[in-house]
Design a protein around this motif. Sequence first.
Motif, PDB file in Angstrom:
ATOM      1  N   PRO A 223      -9.611  28.411 -45.145  1.00 39.49           N
ATOM      2  CA  PRO A 223      -8.007  27.969 -44.929  1.00 39.49           C
ATOM      3  C   PRO A 223      -7.648  28.496 -43.626  1.00 39.49           C
ATOM      4  CG  PRO A 223      -8.687  28.789 -46.987  1.00 39.49           C
ATOM      5  CD  PRO A 223      -9.725  28.987 -46.445  1.00 39.49           C
ATOM      6  N   GLU A 224      -7.970  29.705 -43.090  1.00 43.23           N
ATOM      7  CA  GLU A 224      -7.537  30.302 -41.832  1.00 43.23           C
ATOM      8  C   GLU A 224      -8.358  29.440 -40.703  1.00 43.23           C
ATOM      9  OE1 GLU A 224      -7.672  33.272 -44.973  1.00 43.23           O
ATOM     10  OE2 GLU A 224      -9.109  31.862 -44.129  1.00 43.23           O
ATOM     11  N   GLY A 225      -9.209  28.653 -40.907  1.00 44.62           N
ATOM     12  CA  GLY A 225      -9.864  28.077 -39.736  1.00 44.62           C
ATOM     13  C   GLY A 225     -11.060  28.613 -39.168  1.00 44.62           C
ATOM     14  N   ALA A 226     -11.604  29.574 -39.786  1.00 48.70           N
ATOM     15  CA  ALA A 226     -12.843  30.471 -39.455  1.00 48.70           C
ATOM     16  C   ALA A 226     -13.979  29.465 -40.186  1.00 48.70           C
ATOM     17  CB  ALA A 226     -12.898  31.629 -39.750  1.00 48.70           C
TER      18      ALA A 226
ATOM     19  N   ALA B  54     -10.979  28.759 -35.235  1.00 52.15           N
ATOM     20  CA  ALA B  54     -11.938  29.750 -35.356  1.00 52.15           C
ATOM     21  C   ALA B  54     -11.940  30.730 -34.225  1.00 52.15           C
ATOM     22  CB  ALA B  54     -13.235  29.172 -35.292  1.00 52.15           C
ATOM     23  N   ALA B  55     -11.625  30.262 -33.047  1.00 50.55           N
ATOM     24  CA  ALA B  55     -11.773  31.324 -31.878  1.00 50.55           C
ATOM     25  C   ALA B  55     -10.594  32.336 -31.887  1.00 50.55           C
ATOM     26  CB  ALA B  55     -11.543  30.818 -30.612  1.00 50.55           C
ATOM     27  N   ASP B  56      -9.395  31.857 -32.650  1.00 51.93           N
ATOM     28  CA  ASP B  56      -8.425  32.581 -32.675  1.00 51.93           C
ATOM     29  C   ASP B  56      -8.488  33.655 -33.881  1.00 51.93           C
ATOM     30  OD1 ASP B  56      -6.321  31.830 -30.793  1.00 51.93           O
ATOM     31  OD2 ASP B  56      -5.772  30.129 -31.845  1.00 51.93           O
ATOM     32  N   PHE B  57      -9.017  33.307 -34.994  1.00 56.03           N
ATOM     33  CA  PHE B  57      -9.618  33.986 -36.004  1.00 56.03           C
ATOM     34  C   PHE B  57     -10.416  35.337 -35.628  1.00 56.03           C
ATOM     35  CE2 PHE B  57     -12.012  35.450 -39.710  1.00 56.03           C
ATOM     36  CZ  PHE B  57     -10.912  35.395 -40.653  1.00 56.03           C
ATOM     37  N   VAL B  58     -11.568  34.836 -34.885  1.00 55.46           N
ATOM     38  CA  VAL B  58     -12.233  35.875 -34.453  1.00 55.46           C
ATOM     39  C   VAL B  58     -11.503  36.774 -33.594  1.00 55.46           C
ATOM     40  CG1 VAL B  58     -14.450  36.363 -33.262  1.00 55.46           C
ATOM     41  CG2 VAL B  58     -14.492  34.345 -34.711  1.00 55.46           C
TER      42      VAL B  58
ATOM     43  N   ARG C  23      -9.005  38.821 -35.949  1.00 57.68           N
ATOM     44  CA  ARG C  23      -9.209  39.457 -37.030  1.00 57.68           C
ATOM     45  C   ARG C  23     -10.556  40.361 -37.175  1.00 57.68           C
ATOM     46  NH1 ARG C  23      -7.447  36.670 -41.749  1.00 57.68           N
ATOM     47  NH2 ARG C  23      -5.386  35.435 -41.173  1.00 57.68           N
ATOM     48  N   MET C  24     -11.432  40.087 -36.205  1.00 58.20           N
ATOM     49  CA  MET C  24     -12.608  40.545 -35.998  1.00 58.20           C
ATOM     50  C   MET C  24     -12.893  41.342 -34.520  1.00 58.20           C
ATOM     51  SD  MET C  24     -15.103  37.400 -37.655  1.00 58.20           S
ATOM     52  CE  MET C  24     -16.318  38.417 -37.650  1.00 58.20           C
ATOM     53  N   ALA C  25     -11.830  42.022 -34.195  1.00 59.83           N
ATOM     54  CA  ALA C  25     -11.865  42.751 -32.836  1.00 59.83           C
ATOM     55  C   ALA C  25     -11.069  43.881 -33.193  1.00 59.83           C
ATOM     56  CB  ALA C  25     -11.462  41.956 -31.712  1.00 59.83           C
ATOM     57  N   THR C  26     -11.449  45.144 -32.582  1.00 54.29           N
ATOM     58  CA  THR C  26     -11.051  46.294 -32.696  1.00 54.29           C
ATOM     59  C   THR C  26      -9.731  46.379 -31.555  1.00 54.29           C
ATOM     60  OG1 THR C  26     -12.202  47.312 -30.841  1.00 54.29           O
ATOM     61  CG2 THR C  26     -13.036  47.398 -33.075  1.00 54.29           C
TER      62      THR C  26
ATOM     63  N   GLU D 173      -7.212  25.270 -21.218  1.00 58.00           N
ATOM     64  CA  GLU D 173      -6.192  26.349 -21.545  1.00 58.00           C
ATOM     65  C   GLU D 173      -6.852  27.539 -20.929  1.00 58.00           C
ATOM     66  OE1 GLU D 173      -4.971  26.689 -25.442  1.00 58.00           O
ATOM     67  OE2 GLU D 173      -4.823  24.348 -26.075  1.00 58.00           O
ATOM     68  N   VAL D 174      -6.320  28.226 -20.012  1.00 56.50           N
ATOM     69  CA  VAL D 174      -6.818  29.306 -19.320  1.00 56.50           C
ATOM     70  C   VAL D 174      -6.900  30.617 -19.875  1.00 56.50           C
ATOM     71  CG1 VAL D 174      -6.212  30.754 -17.227  1.00 56.50           C
ATOM     72  CG2 VAL D 174      -5.583  28.433 -17.117  1.00 56.50           C
ATOM     73  N   ARG D 175      -6.079  30.650 -21.282  1.00 56.34           N
ATOM     74  CA  ARG D 175      -6.166  31.670 -22.098  1.00 56.34           C
ATOM     75  C   ARG D 175      -7.741  31.965 -22.642  1.00 56.34           C
ATOM     76  NH1 ARG D 175      -4.846  30.975 -27.958  1.00 56.34           N
ATOM     77  NH2 ARG D 175      -4.958  28.549 -28.323  1.00 56.34           N
TER      78      ARG D 175
END
Length: 757
Positions: free
Chosen positions: A335-338, A509-513, A516-519, A558-560
């Motif tokens: 549901p979050e896109g991952a 999916a990129a936004d999720f990782v 949510r999956m980075a320190t 998108e440059v980001r």
Amino acid sequence: MLAGNRLSTSKSPYLLQHADNPVHWHPWGDEALQRARDEDRPLFVSVGYSTCHWCHVMAHESFEDDEVARLLNDAFVCVKVDREERPDIDAAYMAACQMLTGSGGWPLTIIALPDGRPFFAATYLPKHSRPGRIGLMDLVPRVLEVWRHKRDDVLDSADSIVEHVRRHAEAMLRPPADGRLPGAGTLHAACEAMASEFDAVNGGFGTAPKFPSPHNLLFLLRWARRNGHAAGQPGLAQAGSVPTGEESGGAKALRMAAQTLRSIRRGGIHDHVGYGFHRYSTDARWLLPHFEKMLYDQAMLMLAYAEAWLATGDGEFRRTAEETAAYVLRDLTSPEGAFYSAEDADSELDGARGEGLFYTFTLADIEEACAPLDVGPHAGGEGGGADDLHGPGADPACISDADLTARAFGCTAYGNYEDEATRSRTGRNVLHLPRTSQGLARDLGLPPREVEERLEAARAALFDLRARRPRPHLDDKVLADWNGLAIAAMSRCAQAFDAPHLAEAAAAAADFVLARMATPEGRLLHRWRDGEAAVPGLLDDYAFMIWGLIELYGATGEVRWLRRALRLQEVQDTFFHDVEGGGYWMTPADGDALLVRRKEGHDGALPSGNAAALFNLLRLALLLGRPEYGERARGVLRAFATQVRHHPIGSTMFLCGVDFALSGGRSVIVAGEPDQPDTEAMLAAVRGTYAPTTVLHLRTTDNARDLAALVPFTAHLAPLEDRATAWLCENYACSPPITDPAELKARLLAVRPLAQG
């Protein structure tokens, strides 16, 4: 003595599947190793994954059995490892298994010293011995006897195994004596080696079992392009056609890739009802698969089919990539896109549990699903029942939808495959396409369009019937590396097919990782599940995510995304780069390495992390105009020169990077306003051309400042006379401005052959 099963608090779906076993499992970690040392007992390490059929077989046969459990609990400290959650542990033990047995696979069974050094390795082990395979009931007492009375032999064996693994790894990383890097000769040798193993009848390479290995096909497509065989180039052969006379290397490469991709699509390894691909084929014809569906297979095959469409213009390849993306978005997206990891091979049906039950059909199933469709003049008619499907056939005008569907998908009353265990027919059928719909229409004397429309209606009806069955287990963990591959594939397809919804899915999916999956320090974590991110990221997590972000930048402008790719590259360089030897280690500098610290360039089920890293560095050098990344890429080439030249067919994704490095690559800057026809036409000229060594910048009024801050040489590139304008840059020089999309496309199609060497 401590007892009990310690898996119930794990987040791993695989470990949780074993949480109720009578075996006193521990997760891998300091507690298990310390207990083994304290009690002077060896480790019994079982490695697998949650959607693995033979892992389930061994679990039901042995790990759920009280008699086996007592033996294991008394003799060992038992440890369960999810290979997808801990690929570093799996890689170390798989290397030992392959060294000891000559093969590998899952479930992987390791018996090791309390410090983790292995002295026995195997894959699936039954409860009781059978010809050619020892059973646990015989193995465990023998190991215990040797452990108690021949301890020195065990220690010597463990030392020897570790030393052999270390020496093998070092030998493959030793620089070549002549100092030469892999060149065009290495690429040619890889193509010829693949040709020697090519199955000209069924497609693919070697005999059973057959794996899709999409990285092989990506390499062949690039080699075909390099040698004058791609859409829009002179000398394009009919992709997949039978060779006549002397065949050029490019034509041969294109034929092998195209035939294999067609065979995989039309075989039972492809889910013709719900789309997507199963793991591999147990036979040479691509008919009977192991039915698990892995995210990484979907991603890599999407890439291969998308590039094959760009290279050939064959609509079957595009359709396959689009359908695979639809499967991932429907069934493997949170549901979050991952993106989730996998679906199981096994499932339940009518009170029975077995492999493939969700995906296979009896003739009665087909008749039930298709009955509501039989309303036209073709319906009804006498005969044409299950026993008559492959006989002379009834009047074509009277063939029912059920009969047509069964004929099209190669189904019979007895079933079209033998059960792998019993070698008997079950009445169930794996849907596949023994002939094309056009060929079927010709055989039946029906209009091709009618056949295609009726089969599509039947497919939808079978999908609805299947939807009422219990679904296979979903492994809903999110892995950073596999998501990176899926982001890359979705983004590539978004560019090739002008499909913005795929770019949007990749961005989610990129936004999720990244969120949510980075320190807080920007380092990746490997696994997320049930609200928890854990396990320090490995090389593949960084390399595949950077790959995905670069592709996402190309799809969106998108440059980001380019900025985030650069940040991850900096982290990867800090913690994984081998400053002395070049290339990247699998584990970070501040992490733990089991047996030896590994640095791998060979592909497995996935491309190697160093292959992806090479490709990333080359593209970043072009995108950013920073030659230091090109120099670092040359360091990767030097690190694996011996390995790749020694066994090029095992490193085909790495060879895609070699092709890129030898060509020098090209960058295109398009300046224009988004959503304007002239800009879209210029972008389509780039994204719709098979030019895998080309990178793209889109400079707009909105992003010009951000882009120039990251890529200074774009600051002065503005549209000419308010028309979308492009510049094609290579060898540190840019072309005059281009305002005609056709001219840009023609320049991109021009390919410089590589000098042999």
